[in-house]
Write an enzyme that holds these catalytic residues in place. Structure first.
Site, PDB file in Angstrom:
ATOM      1  N   ASP A  98       0.861  -1.183   0.000  1.00  0.00           N
ATOM      2  CA  ASP A  98       0.000   0.000   0.000  1.00  0.00           C
ATOM      3  C   ASP A  98       0.896   1.231   0.000  1.00  0.00           C
ATOM      4  O   ASP A  98       1.278   1.743   1.047  1.00  0.00           O
ATOM      5  CB  ASP A  98      -0.909  -0.026   1.235  1.00  0.00           C
ATOM      6  CG  ASP A  98      -2.011   1.016   1.165  1.00  0.00           C
ATOM      7  OD1 ASP A  98      -2.028   1.801   0.205  1.00  0.00           O
ATOM      8  OD2 ASP A  98      -2.848   1.047   2.078  1.00  0.00           O
ATOM      9  N   ALA A  99       1.242   1.691  -1.204  1.00  0.00           N
ATOM     10  CA  ALA A  99       2.146   2.828  -1.346  1.00  0.00           C
ATOM     11  C   ALA A  99       1.484   4.002  -2.052  1.00  0.00           C
ATOM     12  O   ALA A  99       2.001   5.111  -2.021  1.00  0.00           O
ATOM     13  CB  ALA A  99       3.398   2.401  -2.115  1.00  0.00           C
ATOM     14  N   LYS A 100       0.358   3.754  -2.726  1.00  0.00           N
ATOM     15  CA  LYS A 100      -0.426   4.798  -3.403  1.00  0.00           C
ATOM     16  C   LYS A 100       0.455   5.670  -4.295  1.00  0.00           C
ATOM     17  O   LYS A 100       0.363   6.901  -4.278  1.00  0.00           O
ATOM     18  CB  LYS A 100      -1.195   5.644  -2.393  1.00  0.00           C
ATOM     19  CG  LYS A 100      -2.202   4.830  -1.577  1.00  0.00           C
ATOM     20  CD  LYS A 100      -2.968   5.707  -0.610  1.00  0.00           C
ATOM     21  CE  LYS A 100      -3.985   4.910   0.192  1.00  0.00           C
ATOM     22  NZ  LYS A 100      -3.348   3.997   1.173  1.00  0.00           N
ATOM     23  N   ARG A 101       1.292   5.035  -5.076  1.00  0.00           N
ATOM     24  CA  ARG A 101       2.199   5.770  -5.950  1.00  0.00           C
ATOM     25  C   ARG A 101       1.459   6.284  -7.187  1.00  0.00           C
ATOM     26  O   ARG A 101       0.471   5.710  -7.626  1.00  0.00           O
ATOM     27  CB  ARG A 101       3.364   4.890  -6.375  1.00  0.00           C
ATOM     28  CG  ARG A 101       4.243   4.380  -5.241  1.00  0.00           C
ATOM     29  CD  ARG A 101       4.819   5.515  -4.422  1.00  0.00           C
ATOM     30  NE  ARG A 101       5.887   5.054  -3.535  1.00  0.00           N
ATOM     31  CZ  ARG A 101       5.992   5.388  -2.260  1.00  0.00           C
ATOM     32  NH1 ARG A 101       5.093   6.168  -1.702  1.00  0.00           N
ATOM     33  NH2 ARG A 101       7.007   4.941  -1.535  1.00  0.00           N
TER      34      ARG A 101
END
Length: 301
Positions: A98-101
């Site tokens: 879960d890095a939401k890049r």
């Protein structure tokens, strides 16, 4: 493309273990005091992650690592993240980072290389995930490097669509023309998913839709018939388990439910590690029973 594709992992692990995703967001004040480091350093992270994975491997099919919590601990945190991701994947768990890049051009390509490209194809291998959360707000072109990894390596994506935070509606529920922003995102997710099929009835390109917005979720599920929905928000964010009936579709594996603090937080930090493991597994059994009792939208229609 290897035999380990995201959709194959989802189909197999949901059948074996259910829809719960273990969210690991390491924060020292939330874990038993037995992990407290003597020197004030961050060596506790490896011990904690080893304990959590030992307690849950074979009982949960998916794990989601929130990268920010690891980044906050510097190099020790990143080392611990790499260790935990590798161990979980080796054990057969589906690993979501879960890095939401989300960024443009070569920067997006670098993110895709960091998190979705195997070592033998040019990635470092240190943070290789099966699936990555991404932010589409800069436009469809920014998604292309990630989609290329889906097509080449069998990876998965969760694209932000209608999130669980209180301020989500400020943009995601706004009208653009005659459509909600979240509806346009759902259409985009469905369209790009068709180009990335992995020999499965499920699309490898899924959507993040919070359980805190059941009416929006019900509308969006109709626009996402083949997508896997990652549905955060249960627990401290106030999501209602009954909202899951709006998000679960008609295909096994099309809903995954991440839970972090609701599974792992130790309110009593003096708890022994033996009792902590019992607590985690008791909570897991309760969550599985709660989620299994929620009917699908198709069953209630």
């Amino acid at each position: 493309m290897s035999g380990r594709t995201w959709t194959n992992i989802v189909e197999g692990n949901v059948l074996s273990y259910g829809e719960i995703v273990l969210g690991i967001d390491p924060y020292l004040p939330d874990v038993p005091a037995e992990f407290e480091p003597d020197d004030g350093g961050n060596d506790w992270l490896l011990r904690y992650l080893d304990f959590i994975l030992s307690a849950t491997i074979g009982r949960i099919g998916f794990v989601k690592f929130q990268s920010a919590y690891f980044e906050a601990y510097g190099l020790a945190g990143l080392s611990a993240l790499s260790f935990a991701m590798k161990r979980a994947r080796a054990a057969g768990m589906g690993v979501i980072l879960d890095a939401k890049r989300g960024d443009i051009g070569s920067t997006a390509a670098a993110y895709a290389r960091a998190y979705l490209t195997p070592a033998d194809a040019g990635g470092s291998g240190d943070f290789e995930a099966d699936c990555l959360t991404i932010n589409p707000m800069m436009g469809p072109d920014t998604l292309e490097p990630f989609l290329e990894c889906v097509r080449r390596f069998g990876k998965g994506l969760f694209v932000l669509c209608r999130t669980s935070n209180p301020g989500a509606g400020w943009l995601q529920d706004r009208m653009t023309g005659n459509r909600f922003v979240s509806d346009r995102l759902a259409d985009l997710i469905t369209t790009i998913g068709r180009d990335c099929e992995q020999d499965s009835r499920l699309s490898p390109v899924g959507a993040v839709i919070g359980t805190t917005a059941p009416q929006e979720g019900k509308r969006l599920r109709l626009l996402l018939p083949n997508a896997i929905i990652l549905a955060p928000g249960l627990g401290p964010q106030g999501g209602d388990p009954a909202a899951l009936n709006a998000l679960r579709g008609s295909r096994p594996g099309d809903l995954l439910v991440p839970v972090s603090r609701g599974l792992l937080r130790a309110e009593d930090r003096s708890i022994s590690l033996g009792d902590y493991e019992i607590l985690i597994n008791t909570r897991l059994d309760q969550l599985k029973a709660t989620i299994a009792a929620v009917p699908s939208l198709s069953a209630t229609a």
